[in-house]
Design a protein around this motif. Structure first.
Motif, short mmCIF file in Angstrom:
data_model
loop_
_atom_site.label_atom_id
_atom_site.label_comp_id
_atom_site.label_asym_id
_atom_site.label_seq_id
_atom_site.Cartn_x
_atom_site.Cartn_y
_atom_site.Cartn_z
N GLU A 132 5.52 -2.75 -13.32
CA GLU A 132 4.70 -2.46 -11.28
C GLU A 132 6.18 -1.41 -10.67
O GLU A 132 7.05 -1.24 -11.05
CB GLU A 132 5.61 -4.31 -10.85
CG GLU A 132 5.04 -4.11 -8.90
CD GLU A 132 5.40 -5.45 -9.06
OE1 GLU A 132 5.52 -5.20 -7.54
OE2 GLU A 132 5.64 -6.51 -9.66
N GLU A 133 5.72 -0.73 -9.54
CA GLU A 133 6.24 0.43 -9.03
C GLU A 133 6.69 -0.33 -8.02
O GLU A 133 6.80 -1.05 -7.56
CB GLU A 133 5.02 1.41 -8.38
CG GLU A 133 4.16 2.06 -8.92
CD GLU A 133 3.20 3.33 -8.48
OE1 GLU A 133 3.69 2.65 -7.27
OE2 GLU A 133 2.73 3.85 -8.96
N THR A 134 8.13 0.78 -8.13
CA THR A 134 9.68 0.24 -6.97
C THR A 134 8.75 0.57 -5.94
O THR A 134 8.18 1.59 -5.36
CB THR A 134 10.52 1.16 -7.64
OG1 THR A 134 10.51 0.98 -9.03
CG2 THR A 134 11.74 1.01 -6.98
N PRO A 135 8.78 -0.02 -4.63
CA PRO A 135 8.86 0.30 -3.64
C PRO A 135 9.14 1.80 -3.61
O PRO A 135 10.22 1.88 -3.68
CB PRO A 135 9.23 -0.86 -3.10
CG PRO A 135 8.89 -2.11 -3.64
CD PRO A 135 9.61 -1.74 -5.08
N MET B 99 7.27 2.15 1.26
CA MET B 99 6.17 1.01 0.77
C MET B 99 5.87 -0.42 -0.07
O MET B 99 6.73 0.36 -1.03
CB MET B 99 5.48 1.88 0.29
CG MET B 99 4.20 3.53 0.71
SD MET B 99 3.54 3.25 1.47
CE MET B 99 2.75 2.17 0.60
N VAL B 100 5.66 -1.27 0.44
CA VAL B 100 6.11 -2.09 -1.01
C VAL B 100 4.78 -2.43 -2.00
O VAL B 100 4.76 -3.07 -2.66
CB VAL B 100 5.56 -2.95 -0.06
CG1 VAL B 100 7.28 -3.77 0.88
CG2 VAL B 100 4.39 -3.61 0.85
N HIS B 101 4.06 -1.94 -1.19
CA HIS B 101 2.16 -1.86 -1.94
C HIS B 101 1.26 -0.44 -2.19
O HIS B 101 1.95 0.43 -0.80
CB HIS B 101 1.64 -2.94 -2.08
CG HIS B 101 0.55 -3.85 -2.87
ND1 HIS B 101 -0.63 -2.84 -2.54
CD2 HIS B 101 0.41 -4.69 -3.99
CE1 HIS B 101 -2.50 -2.83 -3.12
NE2 HIS B 101 -1.29 -4.01 -4.57
N PRO B 102 0.44 -0.48 -2.99
CA PRO B 102 0.03 1.34 -3.11
C PRO B 102 -0.91 1.61 -1.89
O PRO B 102 -0.58 1.96 -1.26
CB PRO B 102 -1.02 2.03 -4.40
CG PRO B 102 -0.56 0.82 -5.18
CD PRO B 102 0.82 -0.89 -4.08
N ALA B 103 -1.11 0.37 -1.16
CA ALA B 103 -2.24 -0.21 0.05
C ALA B 103 -1.34 -0.64 1.66
O ALA B 103 -2.02 -0.93 2.16
CB ALA B 103 -3.15 -1.36 -0.32
N VAL B 104 -0.20 -1.13 0.76
CA VAL B 104 0.65 -2.46 2.02
C VAL B 104 1.93 -1.31 2.67
O VAL B 104 2.73 -1.30 1.74
CB VAL B 104 1.12 -3.39 1.78
CG1 VAL B 104 1.85 -4.34 2.95
CG2 VAL B 104 -0.51 -4.05 1.74
N TYR C 282 -2.21 -1.30 7.00
CA TYR C 282 -3.19 -1.36 5.57
C TYR C 282 -3.88 0.08 4.78
O TYR C 282 -4.73 0.69 6.30
CB TYR C 282 -4.11 -2.41 5.41
CG TYR C 282 -5.27 -2.57 4.26
CD1 TYR C 282 -4.58 -3.02 3.32
CD2 TYR C 282 -6.11 -1.91 4.80
CE1 TYR C 282 -5.68 -3.41 1.89
CE2 TYR C 282 -7.07 -1.91 3.65
CZ TYR C 282 -6.95 -3.10 2.50
OH TYR C 282 -7.56 -2.69 1.53
#
Length: 255
Positions: free
Chosen positions: A8-11, A43-48, A78
């Motif tokens: 999982e990518e780091t924020p 960035m907490v997620h690629p989409a958020v 988003y």
């Protein structure tokens, strides 16, 4: 341990700043307004992503200087990235930290807030609205044309509520902008922009229109820009208004 490709990518955290400035002439006096606008993006997620924006005011004249704070805004976005399109939807809320007291000092601080809002052509005016909070809801669409540039459209509607001091009632701001991206070489881009802000129904003036252009220098350390925005009509415009303009310098965050 899982393979690197599956972890999982780091924020990702990024920071940007925009220094807006203008001058306001009065009888035998000129006031210089400096209004830095700071922006932090997580960035907490690629989409958020979550974004915190907070502005400040420093007004300087022949008698000294005054400083005020704007309304910080926290928003969530988003993101949807397609091959030729970038779609963004966001919702945010401001904290009503901008304020001014009653009396002569209050009139001075109100002047500072009004002039600062004019630097941005009243774009995101709720960042500089004393004693009120807002809940902006926005959308942005970018059409990418490869190496030939881009075209962006933005729309935002923001209910604004009086929550402190003598502010009362509910207002609504609506703003719309179209902005182009024109590459000039490999590391520079020009961004012409036209925007209009529809003011609350109880305002004397119904809208504020502005034109701007921004030059963006792209480097390995991020994007740096300089730009000029000119208000066209009342209440701040060069045609029948207060001849208000805004000069902008800073570093950008891409969202």
């Amino acid at each position: 341990m899982a393979p690197a490709a599956n972890r999982e990518e780091t924020p990702t955290f990024a920071f940007g700043a925009d220094l807006g400035t203008t001058t306001a002439g009065e009888t035998n006096a000129t006031t210089v307004i400096l209004a830095p606008l700071l922006d932090a993006n997580l960035m907490v997620h690629p989409a958020v992503a979550f974004d915190l924006t907070w502005g400040f005011i420093w007004a300087i004249d022949g008698q000294g200087s005054t400083g005020r704070v704007g309304n910080p805004m926290l928003s969530g976005t988003y993101r949807l990235n397609l091959p030729e399109w970038r779609l963004r939807a966001s919702v945010g809320a401001t904290a009503p930290l901008a304020s001014y007291p009653l009396g002569p000092d209050g009139r001075l601080y109100a002047f500072d807030y009004n002039q600062t809002a004019g630097i941005w052509g009243l774009w995101n005016a709720w960042l500089w609205t004393p004693n009120r909070m807002a809940i902006p809801v926005g959308a942005r669409v970018d059409r990418m044309f490869g190496s030939d540039g881009s075209l962006r459209a933005e729309l935002c509607i923001a209910p604004v509520f009086g929550v402190r001091g003598d502010a009362s009632g509910n207002d609504t701001f609506m703003q719309f902008a179209v902005e182009g991206g024109l590459p000039v070489g490999d590391h520079f881009e020009l961004r012409p922009r036209v925007q209009i802000v529809v003011l609350p129904s109880d305002s004397v003036d119904r809208s504020q229109m502005a034109l701007g252009v921004r030059g963006v220098l792209k480097t390995r350390y991020g994007d740096y820009f300089g730009g000029l925005l000119v208000n066209l009509d009342k209440p701040y415009g060069i045609f029948g208004g207060l001849e208000r303009w805004g000069l902008h310098l800073g570093k950008e965050i891409g969202l």
